[in-house]
Scaffold this motif. Structure first.
Motif, PDB file in Angstrom:
ATOM      1  N   VAL A 192       0.938  -1.467   0.120  1.00 53.46           N
ATOM      2  CA  VAL A 192       0.355   0.041   0.163  1.00 53.46           C
ATOM      3  C   VAL A 192       0.844   1.540   0.193  1.00 53.46           C
ATOM      4  O   VAL A 192       1.781   1.308   0.328  1.00 53.46           O
ATOM      5  CB  VAL A 192      -0.809  -0.011   1.313  1.00 53.46           C
ATOM      6  N   ARG A 193       0.678   2.053  -1.230  1.00 53.73           N
ATOM      7  CA  ARG A 193       2.104   3.133  -1.024  1.00 53.73           C
ATOM      8  C   ARG A 193       0.993   4.679  -0.198  1.00 53.73           C
ATOM      9  O   ARG A 193       1.929   5.015   0.141  1.00 53.73           O
ATOM     10  CB  ARG A 193       2.124   3.831  -2.850  1.00 53.73           C
ATOM     11  N   SER A 194      -0.075   4.367  -0.470  1.00 49.18           N
ATOM     12  CA  SER A 194      -0.673   6.040   0.346  1.00 49.18           C
ATOM     13  C   SER A 194      -1.943   5.628   0.989  1.00 49.18           C
ATOM     14  O   SER A 194      -3.227   4.625  -0.023  1.00 49.18           O
ATOM     15  CB  SER A 194      -1.128   6.881  -1.047  1.00 49.18           C
ATOM     16  N   PHE A 195      -2.311   6.513   1.864  1.00 54.52           N
ATOM     17  CA  PHE A 195      -3.947   5.864   2.086  1.00 54.52           C
ATOM     18  C   PHE A 195      -4.427   7.853   2.761  1.00 54.52           C
ATOM     19  O   PHE A 195      -3.179   8.414   3.365  1.00 54.52           O
ATOM     20  CB  PHE A 195      -3.720   5.094   3.664  1.00 54.52           C
ATOM     21  N   CYS A 196      -5.004   8.200   2.587  1.00 56.06           N
ATOM     22  CA  CYS A 196      -5.768   9.222   3.627  1.00 56.06           C
ATOM     23  C   CYS A 196      -7.799   9.229   3.671  1.00 56.06           C
ATOM     24  O   CYS A 196      -8.357   8.101   3.232  1.00 56.06           O
ATOM     25  CB  CYS A 196      -5.939  10.611   2.349  1.00 56.06           C
ATOM     26  N   PHE A 197      -7.942   9.989   5.075  1.00 55.39           N
ATOM     27  CA  PHE A 197      -9.373   9.732   5.282  1.00 55.39           C
ATOM     28  C   PHE A 197     -10.255  10.842   4.873  1.00 55.39           C
ATOM     29  O   PHE A 197      -9.457  12.707   5.410  1.00 55.39           O
ATOM     30  CB  PHE A 197      -9.020   9.420   6.505  1.00 55.39           C
ATOM     31  N   TYR A 198     -11.548  10.588   4.967  1.00 49.09           N
ATOM     32  CA  TYR A 198     -12.100  11.933   4.845  1.00 49.09           C
ATOM     33  C   TYR A 198     -13.248  11.723   5.840  1.00 49.09           C
ATOM     34  O   TYR A 198     -14.482  10.974   5.601  1.00 49.09           O
ATOM     35  CB  TYR A 198     -13.352  11.763   3.424  1.00 49.09           C
ATOM     36  N   ASP A 199     -12.925  12.750   7.215  1.00 50.35           N
ATOM     37  CA  ASP A 199     -13.796  12.133   8.556  1.00 50.35           C
ATOM     38  C   ASP A 199     -15.150  12.538   7.598  1.00 50.35           C
ATOM     39  O   ASP A 199     -15.933  11.580   8.273  1.00 50.35           O
ATOM     40  CB  ASP A 199     -12.791  13.137   9.514  1.00 50.35           C
ATOM     41  N   GLU A 200     -15.922  13.102   7.532  1.00 51.86           N
ATOM     42  CA  GLU A 200     -17.076  13.538   7.562  1.00 51.86           C
ATOM     43  C   GLU A 200     -17.597  12.673   6.512  1.00 51.86           C
ATOM     44  O   GLU A 200     -18.384  12.512   7.310  1.00 51.86           O
ATOM     45  CB  GLU A 200     -16.966  15.354   7.014  1.00 51.86           C
ATOM     46  N   ALA A 201     -17.161  12.591   5.878  1.00 45.40           N
ATOM     47  CA  ALA A 201     -17.717  10.793   4.829  1.00 45.40           C
ATOM     48  C   ALA A 201     -17.352   9.710   5.454  1.00 45.40           C
ATOM     49  O   ALA A 201     -18.110   9.294   5.106  1.00 45.40           O
ATOM     50  CB  ALA A 201     -17.760  11.045   3.541  1.00 45.40           C
TER      51      ALA A 201
END
Length: 334
Positions: A306-315
């Motif tokens: 896994v090269r990258s991750f991000c999070f959208y807290d509201e969604a």
């Protein structure tokens, strides 16, 4: 630990092996860069529909990307030929490249952007015994306003502007140093206002908040440093050591600071177990790993990294990208 469900995904449809190198979280949705030299923007609610915008970059090999303005979907990319491009992802493909920053022919390995300071910074690999940090003012000419040649003695692998002071730039290098620079200072002998010696090649480094920074080495050693306090020799305030031993993982993808200043999230993977988890780094009396509230992505990207991750807290959505050519969306059980 609680698991998330993979609710959506898209794989780059090519015969040869293509890696998704990074995800850039934008208000409009996740953007990705991939080893087929593409910059792509996705609808966050329908990855499987494919990219809303798919742009072929012109860097030779693309190496890095950063959001210049996440709200307005303006992204910078850079690569092997030394060029830096600015893209407005609200435009169609023919008009999306809005600027090309030049005067550098050395491969760019890292980028930092500050829309508040109208600045784009690029860090280069070592060539002819020199590794550079170049800073452009995007309002003026495509020629850099600053060119530091002696801040590091090896590849500049990471750059990040301070979250609240656009004059302060953090840089990390395979020389093992994390430097804090004041870009108002043009004299190269004076520009570094603080140095932390991580004593291992820097993979990622960045600000956790206004005064504290993290450094992660290519051999997965993680330590935290304090810009405000005068620690002798810039010693680490918290040294977690080799995260492979601490977390029982095989690699750390990255450390992402939370925008509200309440700690960070560490992405840790074990490709032979097809496992990836997000572990909270929290601050109370000191910094601690909150293993109990960690989140797992079951199956992750199969046996690929896994090269990258991000999070959208509201969604309540996590996006991940990997060397299997996939971008995936993950959500908790409804």
């Amino acid at each position: 630990m609680y698991p998330l469900n993979c609710v959506d995904g898209y794989r780059i449809p090519v015969r040869e092996e293509v890696y998704v190198l990074d995800i850039i979280p934008l208000a409009a949705g996740p953007a990705t860069i991939s080893s087929d030299q593409k910059l792509s923007l996705f609808n966050p609610t329908s990855l499987k529909a494919g990219p809303q915008l798919n742009l072929l970059t012109r860097h030779g090999n693309i190496t890095c990307a950063k959001a210049y303005d996440a709200g307005s979907a303006i992204v910078c990319t850079a690569g092997e030929d030394g060029s830096v491009s600015m893209w407005d992802l609200r435009q169609d493909a023919r008009q999306a490249e809005v600027a090309r920053l030049t005067d550098n022919q050395v491969s760019v390995l890292s980028l930092a952007c500050s829309s508040a300071g109208f600045s784009v910074a690029a860090g280069t690999e070592l060539q002819d015994h020199q590794a550079s940090i170049l800073v452009w003012d995007v309002r003026s000419t495509p020629i850099p306003k600053l060119h530091y040649k002696e801040v590091h003695s090896d590849d500049v692998t990471e750059l990040n502007f301070h979250p609240n002071d656009h004059n302060i730039l953090l840089s990390g290098s395979t020389d093992g140093l994390v430097n804090i620079c004041d870009t108002r200072i043009t004299d190269e002998d004076e520009v570094v206002i603080q140095t932390f010696n991580h004593d291992a090649s820097i993979h990622h480094a960045g600000f956790l908040n206004d005064t504290e920074v993290y450094a992660l080495s290519h051999d997965e050693k993680l330590a935290l440093y304090d810009v405000a306090e005068n620690h002798e020799n810039g010693a680490a305030t918290t040294d977690f050591g080799d995260m492979r031993e601490v977390l029982g993982c095989q690699y750390i993808a990255n450390v992402t600071a939370k925008s509200n200043g309440a700690g960070a999230v560490i992405g840790a993977g074990a490709h032979d177990q097809q496992a990836f988890q997000l572990i909270h780094l929290t601050k109370g009396q000191g910094w601690n790993l909150d293993r109990d509230s960690s989140v797992s992505l079951p199956g992750a990207h199969s046996s690929e990294i896994v090269r990258s991750f991000c999070f959208y807290d509201e969604a309540q959505t996590v996006f991940s990208a990997g060397e299997d050519g996939f971008i995936k969306a993950w959500k908790p059980n409804a």
